[in-house]
Scaffold this motif. Structure first.
Motif, mmCIF file in Angstrom:
data_model
loop_
_atom_site.group_PDB
_atom_site.id
_atom_site.type_symbol
_atom_site.label_atom_id
_atom_site.label_comp_id
_atom_site.label_asym_id
_atom_site.label_seq_id
_atom_site.Cartn_x
_atom_site.Cartn_y
_atom_site.Cartn_z
ATOM 1 N N ALA A 149 -14.815 -20.730 -4.483
ATOM 2 C CA ALA A 149 -15.135 -19.309 -4.990
ATOM 3 C C ALA A 149 -15.321 -18.300 -3.965
ATOM 4 O O ALA A 149 -14.710 -17.227 -4.063
ATOM 5 N N GLN A 191 -18.418 -23.964 -4.555
ATOM 6 C CA GLN A 191 -18.796 -22.512 -3.871
ATOM 7 C C GLN A 191 -18.012 -22.094 -2.864
ATOM 8 O O GLN A 191 -17.689 -21.008 -2.848
ATOM 9 N N ASP A 247 -4.469 -23.956 -6.743
ATOM 10 C CA ASP A 247 -4.485 -22.840 -6.012
ATOM 11 C C ASP A 247 -4.719 -22.893 -4.618
ATOM 12 O O ASP A 247 -5.227 -23.890 -3.958
ATOM 13 N N GLN A 265 -3.792 -8.145 -9.668
ATOM 14 C CA GLN A 265 -3.223 -8.756 -8.361
ATOM 15 C C GLN A 265 -1.661 -8.024 -8.074
ATOM 16 O O GLN A 265 -1.106 -7.907 -7.258
ATOM 17 N N HIS A 290 1.569 -17.972 -9.949
ATOM 18 C CA HIS A 290 -0.042 -18.055 -10.456
ATOM 19 C C HIS A 290 -0.363 -18.996 -11.715
ATOM 20 O O HIS A 290 -1.424 -19.294 -11.475
ATOM 21 N N ARG A 338 -11.642 -17.790 -2.795
ATOM 22 C CA ARG A 338 -11.024 -17.022 -3.741
ATOM 23 C C ARG A 338 -11.244 -15.314 -3.771
ATOM 24 O O ARG A 338 -10.393 -14.605 -3.830
ATOM 25 N N ALA A 339 -12.520 -15.095 -3.506
ATOM 26 C CA ALA A 339 -12.919 -13.791 -3.597
ATOM 27 C C ALA A 339 -12.425 -13.185 -2.212
ATOM 28 O O ALA A 339 -11.873 -12.005 -2.343
ATOM 29 N N LEU A 352 -8.125 -13.649 -5.012
ATOM 30 C CA LEU A 352 -7.599 -14.299 -6.153
ATOM 31 C C LEU A 352 -8.575 -14.354 -7.452
ATOM 32 O O LEU A 352 -8.235 -14.761 -8.491
ATOM 33 N N ASP A 353 -9.665 -13.947 -7.358
ATOM 34 C CA ASP A 353 -10.632 -13.703 -8.262
ATOM 35 C C ASP A 353 -10.269 -12.754 -9.274
ATOM 36 O O ASP A 353 -11.088 -12.791 -10.349
ATOM 37 N N GLN A 354 -9.337 -11.791 -8.999
ATOM 38 C CA GLN A 354 -9.282 -10.448 -9.869
ATOM 39 C C GLN A 354 -8.120 -11.057 -10.991
ATOM 40 O O GLN A 354 -7.389 -12.117 -10.813
#
Lengths: 314, 584
Positions: A49, A46, A33, A64, A28, A52-53, A57-59
């Motif tokens: 993002a 955008q 990514d 994770q 990570h 990733r959500a 992966l946005d956490q």
């Protein structure tokens, strides 16, 4: 004995946990990514993002990690984010190739190394000893990929005896399978043989210096009988250690050899996964490889007891 | 004349045969030799590399293979100086491919194709890697396709009409086509596919290519109407690639993410199995809508990372066809009578991009200094063994928009020094050049470094692993970086992204309002002649601003066995195997 095995198993748990934490953080923290690499050149902020959500992966990384660990404990290694294939299935698909390659490579190396090491020790400082030392040095120094190319040119192209690359499962015929495995096995086996030859020679020389060997000699025992009956078993201990460690390494896949010979083994699975930033796959494979390594070391420890009855596990 | 003297010193100074390629390169670059001289030098190093040979691509080897080593240095040089035109000629015609296209194929047979890497995903709408597209050619059909001249030709859409304002496209679809799972192909299927790509929630990488589409209507079973927010001339060309590939609506609904490994299209071949890292097999679609096609029973794709191994595979009949071989092997392969080489100009280009938002390259004169210091022909000859051709703009010679007149730069250290003075760095300057860790990129970086050094410009190379490199360059976090673009059939796909201030690959924050305006105009007009004129204007502005230095257009190479018939080599490099057959 049973207690010993139990204790060893329990001791593996923290090691595996540590490995998983290291792997998880390393992958990570590596630049690049998966969302960006999956979206490729068309990646707008955008879109990245959103993806990733979708991939979670946005956490935060610890969140994770805990999620991942939770599902691993439930026996679910997750799915590849590229091909959606379950990670466990991907590993199972590749494992036979790597296991077979490892077994063949070890077999070839032992077939070469044990006789060569014994001869070198028995005829110490002779031309045979020098020859085996030289060949061993050559074996260690010759890069895998170079030897592989030479073997392909000779057996695959010039002589046309063997296919230059490819894989065929054993289920489709042992002959075809071995035809394709033999060159990679030789490639891996020779480097290993070189190490084992040297180890065999030096440990046998050490044993031959011992008092009980002198006694055996004094009794008028023939050299051959003496080696087989008395010296070899004791001299094999360090050899077993080396070979055991190598098995662990070989189960992690031989990346270069697998790539040149186009073998779909564990090594290439891992490398492809890293390049594609396929996190679940990387994590699953590394976890598996660490397990394989731990178990092969464990097996070596158990083998000691067989080779040297003085060793007791309690 | 001065140059020739120098080269004679070089060749004469050492017994010619003992000068290694690397050695020669080093010396030549250091002396700043121009292309023909370099070629002569390399020819002197060994017959195998004589650049005069390319015309002999499909001819029997006898005459051309006997290139003598030392004595031919001069003749080789003279033919090398006309190399660009020779390459253009052999490329445009591709005699081997053309000769066999008309023949009706023998049905049956299995073809094994070697690819450079493994497929990443079998869902075309999610794909971002070039190699995926090779496999898609057999599994999927597209609404339209392109031919050898990059004309748009019908595929699943038999005809189309574009409204005068350029904002409405009406497609008439083929009848009788079905997906491999039996679902009929119709207007509703097109609607479902395009809406899937357009839905932001799906975060699909192909969305950006067709984002001008605001509405997809199925008028009746075989008519589909696309409404655009603004005219977008490249739309058809875009639909000839992944954005125009049609997946089964039933499979889309049922399989979800599993489509990435269980594809269902309408293509000439249906999916059989994909053992990752080993092979991917497709078999003939017996109910393909183009009657009598395909000829082959089965195609197997094998990922073979090593270029040399792909050649070995061809020679030992493990493979019958391969995608690209190392540049160094092209010449020798052309002389091999047991193989056929297709060598045509590709759609792509390689380039250096500058970060124009920050020093040192916010200074136009310094960017131009770099552009003047680079010997494009030399790079193509030495690093790429003369396989492609030098370039100055993002538009490749294969494109209808190519204008050979736009070629402002050649290697000229005097000009480079002048530009340095103009930029206030008469004593030179240094910068960091970001590279990936591929051997070719590193070699290229070294060559740039050597050439720039002569102009007192110091390039410090920073080498990164692939994903890390992409990450950095996408963030614009570099002073200069190098890259390669695979290219798109419509020039918009090569120029807009790189040169428009809002372009997705404009990583160096380049902005020129005039260029922006012209590029928007190219999308709005549909007349090809008018578009070509606009692209010429853009090319002139962009080469002068030099936010990128365009270096070279790669050659598009395929190699196959003579038994493979009917292959049509199209500049996008995709192997369309519908009409390919195996002679037995």
């Amino acid at each position: 004995m049973a207690l010993y095995i139990m204790r060893r198993f329990v001791a593996m748990v923290p090691v595996l946990l540590l490995v998983s934490v290291i792997v998880f953080s390393l992958i990570h923290l590596t630049p690049g990514d998966p969302a960006t690499s999956m979206l490729g050149e068309e990646a707008t902020p955008q879109a990245v993002a959103a993806l990733r959500a979708k991939l979670g992966l946005d956490q935060p990384i610890p969140v994770q990690y805990v999620k991942w660990l939770g599902s691993v404990l439930r026996g679910d290694l997750g799915r590849s984010i590229r091909s959606n294939q379950p990670v466990a299935e991907a590993i199972a698909e590749r494992l036979p190739v790597t296991v077979e390659l490892a077994i063949l490579a070890i077999a070839i190396s032992l077939l070469i190394a044990i006789p060569a090491g014994i001869v070198a020790a028995m005829r110490r400082n002779s031309i045979l000893d020098a020859g085996s030392t030289f060949v061993a040095l050559l074996g260690v120094s010759l890069p895998n990929f170079f030897l592989a190319i030479l073997l392909i040119l000779l057996f695959g192209v010039k002589l046309n005896w063997l296919p230059p690359f490819g894989y065929q499962p054993i289920t489709q015929g042992l002959g075809g399978n071995l035809q394709r495995m033999i060159l990679p096995a030789i490639t891996l086996g020779t480097a290993l043989a070189a190490i084992v030859t040297r180890m065999m020679r030096s440990s046998l020389l050490e044993v031959l210096d011992q008092d009980y060997i002198r006694t055996a000699r004094a009794k008028g025992l023939g050299e051959g009988r003496m080696i087989r009956a008395h010296a070899l078993k004791n001299a094999l201990m360090p050899v077993v250690t080396i070979v055991g460690l190598q098995i662990g390494g070989l189960l992690g896949g031989a990346i270069i050899t697998e790539s040149i010979f186009v073998l779909p083994g564990i090594g290439r699975l891992l490398v492809d996964a890293i390049f594609q930033r396929d996190f679940p796959l990387v994590q699953g494979v590394v976890l598996f490889v660490s397990l394989a390594f731990l178990f092969s070391n464990f097996a070596v420890d158990l083998a000691y007891a067989y080779l040297d009855p003085r060793i007791r596990y309690s | 004349m001065e140059q020739q003297d120098r080269s004679q010193t070089l060749v004469g100074g050492t017994p010619a045969k003992r000068v290694t390629r690397r050695e020669a390169l080093k010396r030549a670059l250091a002396l700043g030799l121009s292309a023909p001289t370099l070629a002569a030098l390399l020819a002197a190093c060994g017959g195998a590399d004589a650049p005069g040979a390319p015309a002999a691509s499909s001819a029997p080897s006898t005459a051309s293979s006997a290139a003598p080593a030392t004595a031919s240095a001069l003749p080789a040089a003279s033919s090398a100086s006309s190399a660009p035109s020779a390459a253009g000629a052999s490329g445009a015609v591709s005699p081997v491919a053309r000769a066999t296209t008309q023949a009706g194929g023998t049905p049956g047979g299995k073809l094994t194709v070697g690819l450079g890497s493994d497929v990443a995903t079998l869902d075309p709408h999610k794909s971002t890697s070039v190699v995926d597209r090779q496999v898609y050619q057999t599994l999927f059909d597209k609404l339209v396709d392109i031919d050898e001249r990059l004309n748009i030709v019908p595929q699943l859409a038999t005809s189309w009409q574009i409204a005068d304002d350029g904002k409405t496209y009406t497609f008439t679809l083929v009848e009788g086509a079905t997906f491999h799972d039996g679902t009929p192909f119709n207007a509703e299927a097109v609607k479902i596919n395009l809406e899937r790509i357009l839905d932001r929630a799906n975060a699909l990488p192909r969305r950006g290519e067709i984002e001008q589409v605001t509405k997809v209507e199925a008028l009746d079973a075989k008519t589909v109407i696309l409404t655009l927010s603004q005219p977008f001339a490249p739309l058809l060309a875009t639909l000839s690639d992944r954005a125009g590939m049609m997946l089964s609506p039933k499979a889309l609904a049922e399989k979800g993410d599993d489509l990435a490994r269980q594809p269902v299209g309408t293509g000439p071949f249906a999916f059989v199995e994909w053992v990752k890292g080993d092979h991917l097999t497709v078999k003939k679609n017996p109910s393909y809508w183009r009657k009598g096609l395909p000829y082959l029973d089965e195609v197997t794709y094998k990922p073979i990372l090593e270029g040399t191994q792909r050649l070995t595979g061809l020679k030992t009949n493990q493979l019958q066809m391969v995608d690209s071989i190392p540049s160094k092997d092209i010449e020798a392969t052309k002389r091999d009578t047991a193989l056929r080489v297709g060598n045509i100009p590709s759609l792509g280009f390689s380039y250096i991009t500058f970060q124009t938002a920050r020093p040192p390259f916010d200074n136009k004169a310094l960017r131009q200094a770099v552009a003047w210091a680079i010997d494009r022909d030399g790079i193509n000859k030495v690093v790429f063994f003369g396989s492609g051709q030098a370039g100055q703009t993002p538009i490749p010679p294969s494109s209808w928009a190519y204008d050979p007149a736009v070629a402002p730069y050649k290697q000229d250290y005097a000009m480079a020094r002048k530009k340095l003075e103009e930029g206030g760095k008469a004593e030179g300057f240094s910068f960091t050049l970001l590279l990936t860790n591929s051997p070719e990129a590193i070699q290229l970086g070294e060559a740039y470094k050597a050439q720039l050094q002569e102009a007192r410009i110091t390039a410090n190379l920073e080498v990164l692993e692939g994903s890390a490199f992409t990450d950095r360059s996408n963030k614009g976090s570099f002073e200069a970086t190098i890259g390669t673009w695979s290219g798109r059939p419509d020039p918009d796909g090569n120029v807009y992204n790189y040169c428009h201030s809002s372009g997705g690959l404009n990583r160096g924050s380049y902005k020129n309002t005039e260029v922006d305006r012209l590029l928007e105009q190219t999308r709005a007009v549909s007349d090809t002649g008018e578009r070509k004129r606009l692209y010429t204007q853009v090319s002139k502005l962009v080469t002068d601003d030099a936010p990128h230095v365009f270096i070279r257009h790669a050659a598009e190479i395929k190699v196959w066995q003579p038994a493979v018939e009917g292959f049509v080599h199209i500049p996008d490099g995709m192997m369309r195997l519908t009409t390919v057959s195996l002679k037995r």
